[in-house]
Design a protein around this motif. Structure first.
Motif: not given
Length: 399
Positions: A13, A16, A309, A378
Motif C-alpha cells: 500500500m 507514509s 492507507r 504513519d
C-alpha cells in the motif's frame, strides 16, 4: 467498500509521505479534517508566486489563464469530470449560493439536509425557504449511525411532500459518517429531484465518478484533504444547469468583453460552459498554483490507495482504544479517513488540550473526539495517540 486487505496488500500500500511535509517527528498531527499542512513543494511554489506578483511585468500575457485551466483540470481529475464543467470559486458557501440562483425549488416541495451538517449546504436553503414556499427537512442523526438508510427513508417517506433537492455532505464533517451517494442519487433520480453534494471531506480520498453518479452539483475546497490553501474551491455543474445566470457578472464569463478590443462589450452573451460561473477576481497568482499542486499530488497517489492507507491507520487506532471505555463507530458506517470517538459521560474536560501539550493534535466536534489522519501520518503516530489517550483517560478517571 473499504477494507484493510491482506498482509501482502498492506505491504504494497501507499507508504507514509511524511518526508514531503515540514513535519517534525515529535508532531503527531491527526487533524486534517480541520486543515492540512502544505507540502514542501507547495510552500516553495507559494514563495515563488509571491515573487512573481512582486514583479508583475515578468508575467506572460497567458499566465493567468494557464493557472486557471491547470487548477480546473486538476479538480476535474479528482471526480472524473470534464474540465469544462468545473467553475473556480472561493468557498463552498459561494458554490451553494450559485446553485441556489440557478435552481428553482418548487413551492410546497422539500429540500433535504442533514442534522448538524456544516453550515454551507444548509443555511442557503433555510434562508430561502419562507420566501420561496418550500420546506427544509432535516434528517436527524441516526441512533445506529447509518446515515444512508436515514436519508433514503426521508426521500422515500410515504405521504410526504415531493423532494425537490437533497443538499448534503458525502461524509459528515463532525464524525466521519459515510453517506452512500450512489444509492441516494439513484433514489433522487427516480423522483426527478436535484442532488447537491458537498464533497469537502471526500474529494481526493473517496472515489467519485460524476459521469456515473450524475449529480447536479459537487463542491469541494482545497484547504483540508487536498493539501492546499484557503480560498480555493471548485464547483462541478452538470451541463443541464449551465444555462443559468451566475452569481457574479464578469467579463470572462461573456463571449467577447475584452479590454484589448476596440469595442469593449463586443458580445455580452455568456460563454457556454461552467466558466461563466467562475468567481470574480479569479487571477490568484499565488494560491491557484498552490491548489493545483496538492490536487495533482492526490490524483497521482490515487483515491483507492489513499483510502486504503488511511483506513489502516484509523482501524489501528480503533482497535487500540477498544476496552478503554470510549465508543467507536462501526467501520462500515464511517469514512475510512475519519474516526470519531464518543465518551459515555461526555468528553473529559481538557482532554484535547492535554494531548496537544504532548504534540498530539485532534479536534473536539459536537461532544466527540475527531481523529483525521492523512498521507503524512504513519503507524508510529497511531500507536503514540493510542498510548497517550489511554494514559490520559486513566489520569482524568474519577477515583
Amino acid at each position: 467498500p473499504y477494507r484493510i486487505g491482506s498482509n501482502q496488500e498492506i505491504n504494497q500500500m501507499l507508504a507514509s509521505q511524511r518526508a514531503l511535509f515540514e513535519m517534525p517527528r515529535d508532531i503527531c498531527y491527526l487533524n486534517s479534517a480541520s486543515y492540512s499542512p502544505l507540502p514542501l513543494r507547495t510552500q516553495d511554489a507559494g514563495r515563488a508566486a509571491i515573487g512573481r506578483k512582486g514583479k508583475p511585468w515578468t508575467l506572460d500575457a497567458d499566465f493567468a489563464n494557464g493557472q486557471h485551466e491547470r487548477a480546473r483540470t486538476a479538480a476535474a481529475r479528482l471526480i472524473h469530470a470534464d474540465p469544462a464543467d468545473i467553475a473556480l470559486i472561493p468557498s463552498i458557501g459561494y458554490g451553494v449560493a450559485t446553485a441556489a440562483k440557478v435552481l428553482t425549488i418548487d413551492r410546497g416541495a422539500r429540500v433535504i439536509v442533514l442534522e448538524d451538517d456544516h453550515s454551507s449546504p444548509v443555511l442557503e436553503w433555510q434562508t430561502r425557504a419562507a420566501a420561496q414556499g418550500f420546506t427544509v427537512e432535516t434528517v436527524r442523526r441516526p441512533g445506529d449511525g447509518d446515515w444512508t438508510s436515514a436519508v433514503l427513508a426521508a426521500i422515500e417517506r410515504s405521504g410526504a411532500p415531493p423532494v425537490s433537492l437533497a443538499s448534503i455532505s458525502s461524509v459528515h464533517w463532525s464524525d466521519g459518517g459515510l453517506i452512500d451517494i450512489e444509492k441516494v442519487g439513484a433514489a433522487l433520480r427516480q423522483r426527478a429531484a436535484t442532488f447537491l453534494v458537498d464533497a469537502t471531506h471526500s474529494a481526493g480520498v473517496l472515489t467519485m465518478d460524476v459521469k456515473r453518479l450524475d449529480p447536479d452539483f459537487v463542491l469541494f475546497p482545497t484547504y483540508k484533504w487536498l493539501l492546499g490553501p484557503y480560498g480555493r474551491a471548485f464547483l462541478y455543474i452538470a451541463k443541464r444547469h449551465q444555462g443559468g445566470i451566475p452569481l457574479e457578472q464578469t467579463s470572462f464569463g461573456r463571449r467577447d468583453v475584452r479590454a484589448e478590443n476596440e469595442v469593449y462589450f463586443a458580445d455580452v452573451s455568456y460563454v457556454s460552459d461552467a466558466g461563466r460561473f467562475d468567481m470574480g477576481e479569479r487571477d490568484h497568482f499565488i494560491s491557484m498554483e498552490m491548489a493545483s499542486i496538492g490536487m495533482e499530488m492526490m490524483a497521482e497517489w490515487g483515491a483507492t490507495a489513499i483510502a486504503q492507507r488511511l483506513l489502516m491507520l484509523t482501524e489501528r487506532i480503533a482497535e487500540g482504544v477498544r476496552g478503554t471505555g470510549v465508543g467507536v463507530p462501526e467501520r462500515h458506517l464511517r469514512a475510512p479517513h475519519i474516526l470519531s470517538l464518543s465518551f459515555r459521560d461526555g468528553m473529559p474536560t481538557g482532554l484535547i488540550e492535554g494531548l496537544a501539550t504532548e504534540g498530539i493534535y485532534v479536534a473536539a466536534r459536537l461532544g466527540r473526539m475527531r481523529i483525521s489522519p492523512h498521507v503524512y501520518n504513519d503507524e508510529a503516530d497511531a500507536e503514540r495517540f493510542v498510548a497517550a489517550l489511554a494514559r490520559r483517560l486513566v489520569i482524568v478517571k474519577p477515583s
